[in-house]
Design a protein around this motif. Structure first.
Motif, mmCIF file in Angstrom:
data_model
loop_
_atom_site.group_PDB
_atom_site.id
_atom_site.type_symbol
_atom_site.label_atom_id
_atom_site.label_comp_id
_atom_site.label_asym_id
_atom_site.label_seq_id
_atom_site.Cartn_x
_atom_site.Cartn_y
_atom_site.Cartn_z
ATOM 1 N N GLN A 87 56.052 -10.717 64.850
ATOM 2 C CA GLN A 87 54.820 -10.339 64.162
ATOM 3 C C GLN A 87 53.613 -11.095 64.700
ATOM 4 O OE1 GLN A 87 55.076 -10.778 59.912
ATOM 5 N NE2 GLN A 87 52.892 -11.255 59.712
ATOM 6 N N TRP A 91 49.807 -9.767 66.785
ATOM 7 C CA TRP A 91 48.409 -10.004 66.473
ATOM 8 C C TRP A 91 47.742 -10.829 67.568
ATOM 9 C CZ3 TRP A 91 45.110 -14.126 65.672
ATOM 10 C CH2 TRP A 91 43.858 -13.803 65.147
ATOM 11 N N THR A 143 40.710 -8.848 61.200
ATOM 12 C CA THR A 143 41.203 -9.243 59.884
ATOM 13 C C THR A 143 42.177 -8.219 59.316
ATOM 14 O OG1 THR A 143 39.125 -10.396 59.458
ATOM 15 C CG2 THR A 143 40.513 -9.902 57.560
ATOM 16 N N VAL A 144 41.799 -6.952 59.325
ATOM 17 C CA VAL A 144 42.681 -5.945 58.733
ATOM 18 C C VAL A 144 43.952 -5.781 59.565
ATOM 19 C CG1 VAL A 144 40.799 -4.740 57.571
ATOM 20 C CG2 VAL A 144 41.492 -4.004 59.849
ATOM 21 N N GLN A 145 43.841 -5.926 60.891
ATOM 22 C CA GLN A 145 45.051 -5.796 61.701
ATOM 23 C C GLN A 145 45.985 -6.985 61.523
ATOM 24 O OE1 GLN A 145 43.965 -4.816 65.781
ATOM 25 N NE2 GLN A 145 43.921 -2.646 65.246
ATOM 26 N N ALA A 146 45.431 -8.148 61.212
ATOM 27 C CA ALA A 146 46.290 -9.291 60.905
ATOM 28 C C ALA A 146 47.140 -9.019 59.669
ATOM 29 C CB ALA A 146 45.450 -10.541 60.703
ATOM 30 N N LEU A 147 46.622 -8.181 58.765
ATOM 31 C CA LEU A 147 47.329 -7.851 57.532
ATOM 32 C C LEU A 147 48.115 -6.545 57.634
ATOM 33 C CD1 LEU A 147 44.564 -8.878 54.985
ATOM 34 C CD2 LEU A 147 46.722 -10.065 55.443
ATOM 35 N N TRP A 150 51.739 -6.792 56.452
ATOM 36 C CA TRP A 150 51.792 -6.834 54.994
ATOM 37 C C TRP A 150 51.574 -5.447 54.403
ATOM 38 C CZ3 TRP A 150 47.778 -5.856 51.450
ATOM 39 C CH2 TRP A 150 48.071 -6.171 50.121
ATOM 40 N N CYS A 151 50.628 -4.687 54.969
ATOM 41 C CA CYS A 151 50.364 -3.335 54.474
ATOM 42 C C CYS A 151 51.581 -2.433 54.663
ATOM 43 C CB CYS A 151 49.152 -2.741 55.190
ATOM 44 S SG CYS A 151 47.563 -3.498 54.727
ATOM 45 N N LEU A 206 37.246 -7.324 52.162
ATOM 46 C CA LEU A 206 38.643 -7.221 52.556
ATOM 47 C C LEU A 206 39.314 -6.013 51.911
ATOM 48 C CD1 LEU A 206 41.087 -8.436 54.023
ATOM 49 C CD2 LEU A 206 41.531 -9.794 51.969
ATOM 50 N N LEU A 210 40.699 -2.634 53.851
ATOM 51 C CA LEU A 210 42.150 -2.448 53.915
ATOM 52 C C LEU A 210 42.558 -1.053 53.442
ATOM 53 C CD1 LEU A 210 43.646 -5.828 52.634
ATOM 54 C CD2 LEU A 210 43.858 -4.858 54.931
ATOM 55 N N GLN A 214 45.641 1.301 54.766
ATOM 56 C CA GLN A 214 46.769 1.694 53.922
ATOM 57 C C GLN A 214 46.946 3.212 53.929
ATOM 58 O OE1 GLN A 214 48.277 -1.156 52.413
ATOM 59 N NE2 GLN A 214 50.002 0.271 52.356
#
Length: 429
Positions: A87, A91, A143-147, A150-151, A206, A210, A214
């Protein structure tokens, strides 16, 4: 036995390429040169001087579309990385892929700043902040791609419930910002949001960004598709925006100030544009796929897709030589008064100048990038990824906040550090 390379889906690539092209053209349209005595003395923003232009942003605010499609394209690859325990390397590769071309861009800005200091350059001062303001997109995307991992987990557990949950959180944050204390207050929630400081609603920077990610994952997983779903999303978006405008939310979906807009931070009104864009993606998918079956259009999309990020990164710089050429040739680049006859003809001339100037810039950039080692190994050490990520955020934020001087100078040092930290020692900067 070798594993066959999966065939790349041209439709998402076409959507991303078109989204970036719309952003570029929108930025050029929004820049209004102001002349005095045959020289450029300032620039205005279209939204700052023409309220009716706010409705245009419902079309040109396509950043949610880019995030939506990027998530759909990346979902399977990230899922495989998660299964393999890679993971953080994924990133790091994305961050390095943004850091390396940004080093080049900031280095050119620093060189221009030095030349302007030595020769007394005037135009660079006019465009100082404009040449770095678009870097906010890279910060948001990182930022959103780091998450994204999680998504993916949230989608696997909650499905479309994850989307509804994010909408609910965004609504709650807007309600807190508006000081809603009774059902009656909801009637004018938009007006109250526009009048009040963001406070805790800055968390929507954020949450709201996101949301299209999603949605993109849910689309990729087949949780909605087809023209019927597209029509439903379009109807939802139209109703959403009518209610948002009726409650007093600003019309413009792009911000030119730190208050009184739907971008800083994003508001529920911007979510309405997301519904419209998802609906359009689904509704026009059959027609778009038939058109993309032809070789000519497919090749054009491939080229545009390859040039998309360089064009986004460098397109604002084209305004500098466009203004210089307009001055030297005595062209009518002064924007005039928005809404009056001849205004859009002047906008077309300005865009033509920007296109003329950006072409050699992109040609040089692409030639330079092709000569570099494109397969730079990415580090797998967590500490270096963290240090590189922090340096990249700091560098982009510095350039965004302070423009070419001193932002680009500080940003170049930090982003160079990020590029060095994120790669293996055997790679080149």
């Amino acid at each position: 036995m070798t594993t066959p390379t999966p065939v790349r889906d041209p439709y998402p690539d076409a959507l991303r390429a078109c989204a970036l092209l719309v952003v570029v053209l929108g930025h050029w349209i929004a820049t209004l040169p102001r002349m005095a005595g045959g020289q450029l003395v300032d620039t205005d923003h279209l939204l700052a001087v023409w309220d009716a232009a706010g409705f245009l942003t419902w079309v040109v605010q396509v950043v949610p579309l880019f995030v939506f499609v990027s998530a759909a394209v990346s979902a399977d690859g990230v899922a495989r990385r998660l299964a393999a325990g890679e993971q953080k390397q994924w990133w790091a590769a994305r961050a390095l892929g943004l850091a390396r071309p940004t080093v080049t861009y900031l280095a050119v800005l620093v060189a221009l700043a030095g030349i302007a200091w030595l020769l007394g350059g005037r135009l660079l001062g006019v465009f100082n902040q404009s040449l770095t303001i678009h870097l906010w997109f890279l910060l948001m995307l990182l930022t959103v791609q780091a998450l994204l991992p999680w998504c993916l987990r949230v989608d696997a557990r909650f499905g479309l419930g994850a989307v509804l949950g994010m909408v609910a959180v965004a609504a709650l944050l807007d309600a807190v910002r508006a000081g809603v204390s009774s059902p009656e207050d909801l009637r004018w929630i938009g007006a109250r949001v526009a009048e009040r400081p963001a406070g805790i609603a800055w968390l929507n920077m954020l949450v709201v960004w996101l949301l299209p990610q999603q949605l993109g994952i849910a689309w990729k997983r087949g949780r909605f598709r087809g023209a019927g779903a597209g029509a439903g999303f379009l109807a939802l978006g139209a109703l959403w925006l009518v209610l948002a405008m009726g409650s007093g939310y600003p019309v413009a979906m792009v911000g030119v100030a730190l208050a009184g807009n739907n971008m800083l931070p994003p508001t529920l009104a911007l979510v309405g544009v997301m519904w419209l864009q998802v609906g359009a993606v689904l509704l026009f998918e059959p027609l778009a796929r038939r058109l993309l079956a032809g070789r000519t259009l497919a090749r054009a999309i491939t080229v545009l897709g390859a040039l998309g990020m360089p064009l986004y990164l460098w397109h604002k710089l084209a305004e500098l030589p466009a203004a210089w050429l307009g001055e030297k040739l005595g062209l009518p680049i002064d924007a005039g008064v928005p809404g009056e006859p001849g205004f859009w003809l002047g906008r077309a001339g300005w865009i033509a100048l920007c296109l003329l100037m950006v072409t050699p810039v992109i040609a040089l950039v692409v030639r330079f990038e092709l000569r570099r080692d494109r397969e730079v190994p990415v580090t797998d050490r967590r500490l270096r990824i963290v240090v590189g990520g922090v340096a990249l955020y700091v560098g982009l934020a510095a350039a965004l906040a302070w423009g070419v001087w001193p932002g680009a100078v500080l940003g170049l040092a930090a982003v160079s550090m990020a590029s060095w930290q994120l790669r293996r020692r055997s790679g080149a900067l």
